[in-house]
Design a protein around this motif. Structure first.
Motif, short mmCIF file in Angstrom:
data_model
loop_
_atom_site.label_atom_id
_atom_site.label_comp_id
_atom_site.label_asym_id
_atom_site.label_seq_id
_atom_site.Cartn_x
_atom_site.Cartn_y
_atom_site.Cartn_z
N UNK A 95 0.82 -1.21 0.00
CA UNK A 95 0.00 0.00 0.00
C UNK A 95 0.86 1.26 0.00
N UNK A 96 1.91 1.26 0.81
CA UNK A 96 2.76 2.44 0.87
C UNK A 96 3.48 2.70 -0.44
N UNK A 151 5.42 15.53 0.98
CA UNK A 151 5.38 14.28 0.23
C UNK A 151 6.68 13.51 0.40
N UNK A 152 7.80 14.18 0.20
CA UNK A 152 9.08 13.47 0.27
C UNK A 152 9.50 13.20 1.70
N UNK A 153 9.05 14.01 2.64
CA UNK A 153 9.29 13.70 4.06
C UNK A 153 8.53 12.44 4.45
N UNK A 154 7.28 12.31 4.00
CA UNK A 154 6.50 11.11 4.32
C UNK A 154 7.13 9.88 3.67
N UNK A 155 7.58 10.02 2.44
CA UNK A 155 8.24 8.89 1.78
C UNK A 155 9.48 8.47 2.55
N UNK A 156 10.26 9.43 3.01
CA UNK A 156 11.46 9.11 3.78
C UNK A 156 11.11 8.41 5.08
N UNK A 157 10.10 8.88 5.79
CA UNK A 157 9.65 8.22 7.02
C UNK A 157 9.29 6.76 6.73
N UNK A 158 8.48 6.57 5.71
CA UNK A 158 8.04 5.23 5.32
C UNK A 158 9.24 4.33 5.04
N UNK A 159 10.19 4.82 4.25
CA UNK A 159 11.32 3.99 3.84
C UNK A 159 12.24 3.67 5.01
N UNK A 160 12.44 4.62 5.91
CA UNK A 160 13.34 4.36 7.03
C UNK A 160 12.73 3.40 8.05
N UNK A 161 11.43 3.48 8.25
CA UNK A 161 10.78 2.50 9.13
C UNK A 161 10.91 1.11 8.54
N UNK A 211 13.98 -9.33 2.09
CA UNK A 211 14.40 -8.21 2.92
C UNK A 211 15.78 -7.69 2.52
N UNK A 212 16.66 -8.59 2.11
CA UNK A 212 17.99 -8.16 1.69
C UNK A 212 17.92 -7.32 0.41
N UNK A 213 17.15 -7.79 -0.57
CA UNK A 213 17.04 -7.04 -1.82
C UNK A 213 16.37 -5.68 -1.59
N UNK A 214 15.35 -5.67 -0.75
CA UNK A 214 14.68 -4.40 -0.51
C UNK A 214 15.62 -3.42 0.17
N UNK A 267 19.06 9.38 -1.23
CA UNK A 267 18.43 10.37 -2.09
C UNK A 267 17.39 11.17 -1.32
N UNK A 268 16.54 10.47 -0.58
CA UNK A 268 15.44 11.13 0.12
C UNK A 268 15.93 12.10 1.18
N UNK A 269 16.98 11.73 1.91
CA UNK A 269 17.51 12.62 2.93
C UNK A 269 17.97 13.93 2.32
N UNK A 270 18.70 13.82 1.21
CA UNK A 270 19.21 15.05 0.59
C UNK A 270 18.09 15.88 -0.01
N UNK A 271 17.12 15.23 -0.66
CA UNK A 271 16.03 15.98 -1.27
C UNK A 271 15.18 16.66 -0.21
N UNK A 272 14.85 15.94 0.86
CA UNK A 272 14.05 16.53 1.93
C UNK A 272 14.78 17.73 2.53
N UNK A 273 16.08 17.61 2.74
CA UNK A 273 16.84 18.73 3.29
C UNK A 273 16.81 19.93 2.35
N UNK A 274 16.97 19.69 1.05
CA UNK A 274 16.93 20.79 0.08
C UNK A 274 15.56 21.46 0.06
N UNK A 275 14.51 20.65 0.05
CA UNK A 275 13.16 21.22 0.03
C UNK A 275 12.87 22.01 1.29
#
Length: 306
Positions: A97-98, A169-179, A201-204, A214-222
């Motif tokens: 879903x995410x 949007x990208x902050x939420x994506x980053x939260x989702x991915x890091x969890x 799990x390894x491939x993911x 990528x998300x960390x840098x984009x969120x920081x820039x935004x």
């Protein structure tokens, strides 16, 4: 844990300083090269077994929603294995879903004004996330016969400011991915789990490590662009509150009454409520969210009280 789409079209993002573009472009080039070098075809990579034994663990016990509570000691080994099976299916369902919803958001922004620089990497991102959604869904359907429906709470709509919406949007994506990655890393290395579980799990994690960088840098820039534009304290408070609620609802999605029902545990809603406020589970939530909250604190989105 879902990233909810909105109906607001993204508008032009404020241009970044030239040094940001150079640094960001170099990062994107490195990540794109790594994505190409590590590319795999998910349709040929997996050798799906006919079944995964139900008398084995499907999720690391330390990741179960009952871990650290009295119930962990009260349940028999067989009950814990059953719970691990359904909690793993819930985890992969949340990923399905995410990912579906983050794909909607990223696709809406690829090759649009303000996102010219990351659009090439967006293509890697979109392709890989589509593959992830396929193999998580395949696991659920092949070994459990179902994908748990999306029961996530939809947060109130954010202000219809395109720059704020892009940031969220990208902050939420980053939260989702890091969890998700917190779980991936532990299960990929857990030799108590079936090889197929470890492989997924390894491939993911392999792909998500690039997405998170990528998300960390984009969120920081935004975020920095919002500050450069002149974000007042009231708006900053609203953003903190929104992301705080999103962190909470993301964690709560890991506690699914339907899972407890399928595992044979009585009164799943009462159990969920009891587990969510258990001190040891609160400590576990802090651990899961540590990288995310540390990052958001470091760039100034949250503060030390979050």
């Amino acid at each position: 844990m879902s990233v909810r789409p909105t109906n607001t079209p993204p508008a032009r993002t404020v241009s970044a300083p030239a040094e940001y573009d150079t640094e960001f472009r170099n990062l994107l080039d490195r990540l794109s090269d790594k994505a190409t070098a590590e590319y795999y075809n998910p349709f040929t990579t997996f050798d799906w077994p006919t079944s995964i034994p139900t008398d084995e663990l499907w999720m690391s016990p330390e990741l179960l929603s009952v871990h650290g509570t009295e119930l962990m000691d009260e349940l028999s080994p067989a009950q814990l294995r059953t719970l691990s099976r359904w909690e793993s299916v819930n985890f992969y369902s949340l990923n399905v879903h995410g990912i579906r919803e983050l794909l909607i958001e990223v696709t809406r922004r690829v090759h649009t004004p303000g996102f010219e620089l990351p659009s090439e990497f967006f293509h890697h991102f979109i392709g890989e996330e589509n593959d992830h959604m396929w193999f998580f869904a395949t696991f659920c359907l092949k070994y459990a016969g179902k994908i748990y429906p999306d029961k996530s709470v939809k947060l109130p709509e954010t202000p219809r400011d395109p720059d704020i919406e892009n940031f969220l949007v990208f902050a939420r994506i980053l939260v989702f991915e890091q969890i998700v990655d917190h779980y991936n890393v532990q299960m990929a290395a857990d030799h108590r789990l079936h090889p197929t579980v470890r492989h997924i799990n390894r491939l993911h994690h392999q792909d998500e490590s690039r997405h998170i960088a990528f998300g960390c840098r984009l969120v920081q820039l935004l975020w920095e662009r919002l500050l450069d534009r002149g974000l007042d304290e009231a708006a900053r408070h609203d953003l903190r509150s929104y992301l705080g609620r999103y962190l909470t609802t993301s964690i709560e999605s890991l506690y699914n009454p339907a899972v407890y029902r399928d595992a044979g545990l009585p009164d799943g809603f009462a159990l969920r409520k009891r587990l969510l406020v258990h001190p040891d589970r609160q400590a576990a939530h802090t651990k899961v969210l540590h990288k995310t909250t540390r990052f958001l604190n470091r760039i100034g989105v949250l503060d030390a009280r979050h």
